[in-house]
Motif scaffolding. Structure first.
Motif, PDB file in Angstrom:
ATOM      1  N   GLN A 135       0.744  -1.199   0.160  1.00 24.41           N
ATOM      2  CA  GLN A 135      -0.068  -0.086  -0.048  1.00 24.41           C
ATOM      3  C   GLN A 135       1.047   1.194   0.130  1.00 24.41           C
ATOM      4  O   GLN A 135       0.687   2.315  -0.567  1.00 24.41           O
ATOM      5  CB  GLN A 135      -0.853  -0.058   1.066  1.00 24.41           C
ATOM      6  CG  GLN A 135      -1.830   1.015   1.222  1.00 24.41           C
ATOM      7  CD  GLN A 135      -2.706   1.265   0.032  1.00 24.41           C
ATOM      8  OE1 GLN A 135      -3.201   0.326  -0.323  1.00 24.41           O
ATOM      9  NE2 GLN A 135      -2.966   2.361  -0.645  1.00 24.41           N
ATOM     10  N   LYS A 136       2.202   1.192   0.661  1.00 23.27           N
ATOM     11  CA  LYS A 136       3.012   2.326   0.627  1.00 23.27           C
ATOM     12  C   LYS A 136       3.453   2.826  -0.699  1.00 23.27           C
ATOM     13  O   LYS A 136       3.455   3.653  -1.038  1.00 23.27           O
ATOM     14  CB  LYS A 136       4.014   2.134   1.520  1.00 23.27           C
ATOM     15  CG  LYS A 136       3.701   2.025   3.371  1.00 23.27           C
ATOM     16  CD  LYS A 136       4.720   1.844   4.018  1.00 23.27           C
ATOM     17  CE  LYS A 136       4.232   1.826   5.495  1.00 23.27           C
ATOM     18  NZ  LYS A 136       5.513   1.384   6.509  1.00 23.27           N
ATOM     19  N   VAL A 137       3.649   1.370  -1.296  1.00 22.73           N
ATOM     20  CA  VAL A 137       4.308   1.684  -2.589  1.00 22.73           C
ATOM     21  C   VAL A 137       3.193   2.300  -3.694  1.00 22.73           C
ATOM     22  O   VAL A 137       3.608   3.199  -4.440  1.00 22.73           O
ATOM     23  CB  VAL A 137       4.991   0.358  -3.241  1.00 22.73           C
ATOM     24  CG1 VAL A 137       5.302   0.552  -4.592  1.00 22.73           C
ATOM     25  CG2 VAL A 137       5.939  -0.118  -2.359  1.00 22.73           C
ATOM     26  N   LYS A 138       2.143   1.819  -3.624  1.00 21.52           N
ATOM     27  CA  LYS A 138       0.918   2.262  -4.233  1.00 21.52           C
ATOM     28  C   LYS A 138       0.746   3.904  -4.023  1.00 21.52           C
ATOM     29  O   LYS A 138       0.490   4.519  -4.977  1.00 21.52           O
ATOM     30  CB  LYS A 138      -0.406   1.509  -4.246  1.00 21.52           C
ATOM     31  CG  LYS A 138      -0.064   0.168  -4.735  1.00 21.52           C
ATOM     32  CD  LYS A 138      -1.567  -0.705  -4.761  1.00 21.52           C
ATOM     33  CE  LYS A 138      -1.783  -1.098  -3.439  1.00 21.52           C
ATOM     34  NZ  LYS A 138      -3.286  -1.838  -3.324  1.00 21.52           N
ATOM     35  N   ASP A 139       0.824   4.027  -2.676  1.00 21.07           N
ATOM     36  CA  ASP A 139       0.402   5.618  -2.530  1.00 21.07           C
ATOM     37  C   ASP A 139       1.681   6.396  -3.080  1.00 21.07           C
ATOM     38  O   ASP A 139       1.555   7.697  -3.666  1.00 21.07           O
ATOM     39  CB  ASP A 139       0.589   5.826  -0.939  1.00 21.07           C
ATOM     40  CG  ASP A 139      -0.482   5.284  -0.376  1.00 21.07           C
ATOM     41  OD1 ASP A 139      -1.511   4.931  -1.088  1.00 21.07           O
ATOM     42  OD2 ASP A 139      -0.579   4.905   1.041  1.00 21.07           O
ATOM     43  N   TRP A 140       2.988   5.713  -3.017  1.00 19.76           N
ATOM     44  CA  TRP A 140       3.999   6.730  -3.729  1.00 19.76           C
ATOM     45  C   TRP A 140       4.055   6.660  -5.233  1.00 19.76           C
ATOM     46  O   TRP A 140       4.298   7.781  -5.809  1.00 19.76           O
ATOM     47  CB  TRP A 140       5.425   6.192  -3.309  1.00 19.76           C
ATOM     48  CG  TRP A 140       5.793   6.188  -1.943  1.00 19.76           C
ATOM     49  CD1 TRP A 140       5.481   7.188  -0.968  1.00 19.76           C
ATOM     50  CD2 TRP A 140       6.665   5.020  -1.100  1.00 19.76           C
ATOM     51  NE1 TRP A 140       6.121   6.705   0.085  1.00 19.76           N
ATOM     52  CE2 TRP A 140       6.587   5.433   0.300  1.00 19.76           C
ATOM     53  CE3 TRP A 140       7.132   3.814  -1.223  1.00 19.76           C
ATOM     54  CZ2 TRP A 140       7.283   4.709   1.247  1.00 19.76           C
ATOM     55  CZ3 TRP A 140       7.784   2.991  -0.508  1.00 19.76           C
ATOM     56  CH2 TRP A 140       7.717   3.854   0.895  1.00 19.76           C
ATOM     57  N   LEU A 141       3.523   5.725  -6.111  1.00 13.08           N
ATOM     58  CA  LEU A 141       3.321   5.470  -7.210  1.00 13.08           C
ATOM     59  C   LEU A 141       2.109   6.637  -7.686  1.00 13.08           C
ATOM     60  O   LEU A 141       2.577   7.306  -8.700  1.00 13.08           O
ATOM     61  CB  LEU A 141       2.893   4.349  -7.527  1.00 13.08           C
ATOM     62  CG  LEU A 141       2.922   3.784  -9.085  1.00 13.08           C
ATOM     63  CD1 LEU A 141       4.260   4.240  -9.923  1.00 13.08           C
ATOM     64  CD2 LEU A 141       2.475   2.383  -9.312  1.00 13.08           C
ATOM     65  N   GLY A 142       1.262   6.558  -6.781  1.00 11.72           N
ATOM     66  CA  GLY A 142       0.129   7.510  -7.116  1.00 11.72           C
ATOM     67  C   GLY A 142      -0.845   7.259  -8.350  1.00 11.72           C
ATOM     68  O   GLY A 142      -1.155   8.187  -8.886  1.00 11.72           O
ATOM     69  N   GLY A 143      -0.822   5.794  -8.538  1.00 14.65           N
ATOM     70  CA  GLY A 143      -1.559   5.781  -9.809  1.00 14.65           C
ATOM     71  C   GLY A 143      -1.099   4.193 -10.530  1.00 14.65           C
ATOM     72  O   GLY A 143      -0.425   3.536  -9.635  1.00 14.65           O
ATOM     73  N   LYS A 144      -1.510   3.898 -11.588  1.00 13.14           N
ATOM     74  CA  LYS A 144      -1.228   2.681 -12.100  1.00 13.14           C
ATOM     75  C   LYS A 144       0.150   2.790 -12.709  1.00 13.14           C
ATOM     76  O   LYS A 144       0.823   3.760 -13.029  1.00 13.14           O
ATOM     77  CB  LYS A 144      -2.221   2.598 -13.513  1.00 13.14           C
ATOM     78  CG  LYS A 144      -3.638   2.222 -13.039  1.00 13.14           C
ATOM     79  CD  LYS A 144      -3.433   0.826 -12.396  1.00 13.14           C
ATOM     80  CE  LYS A 144      -5.264   0.571 -11.891  1.00 13.14           C
ATOM     81  NZ  LYS A 144      -5.049  -0.820 -11.412  1.00 13.14           N
ATOM     82  N   ALA A 145       0.670   1.568 -12.896  1.00  7.65           N
ATOM     83  CA  ALA A 145       2.239   1.078 -13.529  1.00  7.65           C
ATOM     84  C   ALA A 145       1.911   0.555 -14.783  1.00  7.65           C
ATOM     85  O   ALA A 145       1.160  -0.236 -15.253  1.00  7.65           O
ATOM     86  CB  ALA A 145       3.087   0.629 -12.528  1.00  7.65           C
ATOM     87  N   ASP A 146       2.997   0.920 -15.788  1.00  9.76           N
ATOM     88  CA  ASP A 146       3.192   0.033 -16.917  1.00  9.76           C
ATOM     89  C   ASP A 146       3.932  -1.270 -16.774  1.00  9.76           C
ATOM     90  O   ASP A 146       3.814  -2.012 -17.450  1.00  9.76           O
ATOM     91  CB  ASP A 146       3.656   1.157 -18.097  1.00  9.76           C
ATOM     92  CG  ASP A 146       2.722   2.254 -18.301  1.00  9.76           C
ATOM     93  OD1 ASP A 146       1.575   1.941 -18.688  1.00  9.76           O
ATOM     94  OD2 ASP A 146       3.290   3.198 -18.111  1.00  9.76           O
ATOM     95  N   VAL A 147       5.085  -0.943 -16.009  1.00  6.46           N
ATOM     96  CA  VAL A 147       5.996  -1.998 -15.613  1.00  6.46           C
ATOM     97  C   VAL A 147       6.229  -2.223 -14.151  1.00  6.46           C
ATOM     98  O   VAL A 147       6.485  -1.333 -13.461  1.00  6.46           O
ATOM     99  CB  VAL A 147       7.189  -1.959 -16.520  1.00  6.46           C
ATOM    100  CG1 VAL A 147       8.238  -2.876 -16.267  1.00  6.46           C
ATOM    101  CG2 VAL A 147       7.173  -1.629 -17.755  1.00  6.46           C
ATOM    102  N   VAL A 148       6.309  -3.616 -13.929  1.00  4.09           N
ATOM    103  CA  VAL A 148       6.550  -3.788 -12.430  1.00  4.09           C
ATOM    104  C   VAL A 148       7.719  -4.854 -12.641  1.00  4.09           C
ATOM    105  O   VAL A 148       7.405  -5.910 -13.335  1.00  4.09           O
ATOM    106  CB  VAL A 148       5.604  -4.322 -11.683  1.00  4.09           C
ATOM    107  CG1 VAL A 148       6.256  -4.983 -10.148  1.00  4.09           C
ATOM    108  CG2 VAL A 148       4.655  -3.605 -11.301  1.00  4.09           C
ATOM    109  N   MET A 149       8.982  -4.476 -12.089  1.00  2.49           N
ATOM    110  CA  MET A 149      10.273  -5.422 -12.419  1.00  2.49           C
ATOM    111  C   MET A 149      10.580  -5.790 -10.961  1.00  2.49           C
ATOM    112  O   MET A 149      10.758  -4.716 -10.219  1.00  2.49           O
ATOM    113  CB  MET A 149      11.385  -4.774 -13.299  1.00  2.49           C
ATOM    114  CG  MET A 149      11.538  -3.487 -12.954  1.00  2.49           C
ATOM    115  SD  MET A 149      12.587  -2.946 -14.370  1.00  2.49           S
ATOM    116  CE  MET A 149      13.374  -1.359 -13.576  1.00  2.49           C
TER     117      MET A 149
END
Length: 236
Positions: A135-149
């Motif tokens: 959840q913390k990572v999603k908050d920092w991201l602030g939206g969707k991602a195109d790539v998760v590596m």
């Protein structure tokens, strides 16, 4: 007659094999590791090009083949220390915005260890396996991602099967995070170890992505059991 100059193999910067003598107090395993490092063309290349380790060339070679790090991409790098994957991603997604006329990408790195800053990337120190870490990572991201590596790996125990299960647990955590944050058509890339338990992950990924392949890039040592799973075309 002049002596003919020896040509380079092309894969590295070092032609001669360096042998390391066993020093007093140094274990044979340490001597062999040091000798392998000194004779590794990717280590030499990383030193010459200012990359933070040979692992940078693994993601570079994977991206050369699958083309997921494109200008404007929103990328999350799990287990990003020491930062080599970030170094490769920054120019490819145009995170610094220095490619005129190209979309500007976003790059977020997370690792248990402290990571020296990389220009163009936002880096956080976090144990991804702790409660609410995703959840913390999603908050920092602030939206969707195109790539998760993910290059996450547990500390080696010396027991092959235990190490395999530990890294597969990290891969599964990264995969479920990817399911939650990837935009439709997105890509998931993760390091795995051959050992049997990766089959369940493969089945899961095939349900969520249009294409799932296993790849061992040239930069991955031939004597290593590591390989990379590349899942493309997230179904959403």
């Amino acid at each position: 007659m002049a002596k003919k100059e020896k040509k380079s193999s092309g894969r590295g910067l070092r032609d001669l094999t360096v042998k390391v003598k066993t020093a007093r107090g140094r274990k044979m395993s340490s001597t062999l590791w040091l000798q392998r490092q000194l004779n590794d063309p990717y280590v030499s290349r990383a030193n010459a090009e200012g990359m933070r380790g040979r692992a940078a060339y693994k993601i570079l070679e994977l991206d050369d083949k699958f083309r997921f790090l494109v200008p404007g991409a929103r990328v999350v790098d799990l287990g990003c220390a020491p930062g080599g994957w970030l170094q490769v991603a920054v120019p490819r997604i145009n995170a610094l915005g220095d490619k005129s006329g190209k979309k500007v990408g976003t790059l977020l790195g997370v690792d248990l260890q402290e990571v020296e800053a990389v220009a163009g990337a936002e880096v956080h120190q976090l144990d991804f396996m702790e409660d609410d870490a995703d959840q913390k990572v999603k908050d920092w991201l602030g939206g969707k991602a195109d790539v998760v590596m993910s290059d996450m790996a547990a500390s080696a125990s010396g027991h092959k099967q235990t190490d395999h299960l530990r890294i597969m647990a990290l891969c599964e955590a990264a995969a479920y995070f990817a399911f939650d944050v990837l935009d439709e058509g997105g890509t998931f890339v993760a390091k795995v170890l051959a050992g049997g338990a990766e089959g369940d992950l493969q089945k899961l990924l095939k349900q969520k992505f249009t294409k799932v392949v296993n790849v061992k890039p040239p930069a991955s040592r031939s004597d290593s059991s590591e390989k990379f799973v590349v899942a493309t075309g997230f179904r959403g």
